[in-house]
Design an enzyme around this catalytic site. Structure first.
Site, PDB file in Angstrom:
ATOM      1  N   ALA A  90       0.878  -1.166   0.000  1.00 54.49           N
ATOM      2  CA  ALA A  90       0.000   0.000   0.000  1.00 54.49           C
ATOM      3  C   ALA A  90       0.920   1.222   0.000  1.00 54.49           C
ATOM      4  O   ALA A  90       2.071   1.142   0.444  1.00 54.49           O
ATOM      5  CB  ALA A  90      -0.878  -0.019   1.241  1.00 54.49           C
ATOM      6  N   GLU A 136      -0.431  -9.100  -0.404  1.00 51.56           N
ATOM      7  CA  GLU A 136      -1.868  -9.354  -0.208  1.00 51.56           C
ATOM      8  C   GLU A 136      -2.626  -9.330  -1.534  1.00 51.56           C
ATOM      9  O   GLU A 136      -3.612 -10.054  -1.696  1.00 51.56           O
ATOM     10  CB  GLU A 136      -2.449  -8.337   0.777  1.00 51.56           C
ATOM     11  CG  GLU A 136      -1.940  -8.599   2.200  1.00 51.56           C
ATOM     12  CD  GLU A 136      -2.280  -7.490   3.166  1.00 51.56           C
ATOM     13  OE1 GLU A 136      -2.028  -6.313   2.836  1.00 51.56           O
ATOM     14  OE2 GLU A 136      -2.803  -7.796   4.248  1.00 51.56           O
TER      15      GLU A 136
END
Ligand code: COA
Length: 282
Positions: A90, A136
């Site tokens: 992220a 992820e």
């Protein structure tokens, strides 16, 4: 078919599958395109991926989705090139100064669940860093194909964080408790070979073979009945969602329901007649 949503940070290439059944199937290759930030997932990328998921889910021609990261650009004179990356996480810059109240809505409607919830097969094509939210993203796909030079990891612990895009849960289910714990608590990276040995990666291939291998797998999936593929995905998912005895029943229900489909009749008849099955998708 509606056109794929366009975004400079997510290139979508729709490649006709060579032997799709029914004909006209597409393999949709999504390239996350922020190479100078190692393809980190910022709000713009997340929004583009969510739109792409909505688009793909609602278009029957899309049979398989491949998610990958853009290759590094030529560096300016005198600068070192950026490293290869799938997604390095992220975007950490978007975390700074945020409170739990501010971060919550972003994670309540998060990009990883959009990818995870696709009913079609998804393949992560990984060459380089797959860290934090990037690991992820790979874990939210059904299958991971990677190069030996790839590096997987959950380094959030070094930021005073833990994985928040499903990493603790998906790693534990994929690798088991001990290995998931080691990755999450150490934050250390695992190279492609070790990731393959651990079962984090399905196939390990050299960089010049990565696309070929990934496309071969996508072509294979695109040649099956799209309806049966969706049911197959739902049946395997039932193993994650249910205790064993319930999962077995879920499989049985799905299996039996397939006996009312056109494609089951077509598949069985084609086998008995030594023909090639021409699926209808119904
Ligand atoms: N968020 C935002 N920016 C990121 C990023 C991320 N997750 N990962 C890399 N970048 C940026 C860097 O800030 C740098 O930007 P700049 O050139 O404008 O300064 C650029 O991408 C290149 O990264 P850099 O750190 O210079 O490359 P490197 O080869 O020295 O190191 C990594 C590569 C992957 C080891 C390092 O970038 C890293 O640790 N990234 C963060 C990984 C992480 O913690 N991810 C989990 C986030 S939840």
């Amino acid at each position: 078919m509606s056109t794929a949503p366009e975004s400079p940070v997510l290139q979508i290439e729709n490649i006709p599958a060579e032997d799709s059944s029914p004909a006209g199937g597409l393999i949709s290759v999504w390239t996350i395109n922020r190479p100078n930030k190692l393809n980190a997932l910022n709000a713009e990328v997340n929004s583009a991926i969510k739109s792409a998921c909505d688009w793909a889910e609602n278009n029957s021609d899309v049979r398989v989705i491949i998610v990958t990261g853009a290759s590094p650009e030529e560096p300016p004179e005198g600068k070192r090139p950026k490293p290869n990356s799938f997604v390095a996480g992220a975007d950490i810059a978007e975390f700074e100064g945020k409170s739990s109240v501010e971060i919550r809505p972003i994670f309540d409607d998060n990009v990883w669940e959009y990818v995870w919830n696709l009913s079609k097969p998804t393949i992560a094509m990984v060459d380089g860093f797959a860290l934090g939210g990037g690991s992820e993203m790979a874990l939210s796909c059904d299958i991971r194909i990677a190069t030996p030079r790839s590096k997987f990891g959950t380094p959030e612990i070094n930021l005073g964080l833990i994985p928040g895009g499903g990493g603790t849960q998906r790693l534990c289910r994929l690798l088991g408790y001990g290995r998931a714990m080691e990755m999450v608590m150490s934050g250390e990276m695992v190279n492609g070979e070790d990731a393959h040995r651990m079962g984090l990666v399905n196939h390990l291939v050299e960089p010049d073979q990565l696309r070929t291998k990934t496309m071969e797998m996508a072509e294979n999936f695109a040649s099956k009945s799209p309806h049966t593929i969706r049911v197959a995905k739902a049946a395997v998912r039932a193993a994650l969602e249910n205790p064993f005895s319930k999962g077995i029943l879920a499989e049985r229900d799905l299996f039996c329901a397939l006996f009312d489909t056109e494609d089951m009749a077509i598949g069985v008849k084609a086998f008995l007649n030594r023909d090639k099955a021409e699926w209808t998708g119904a």
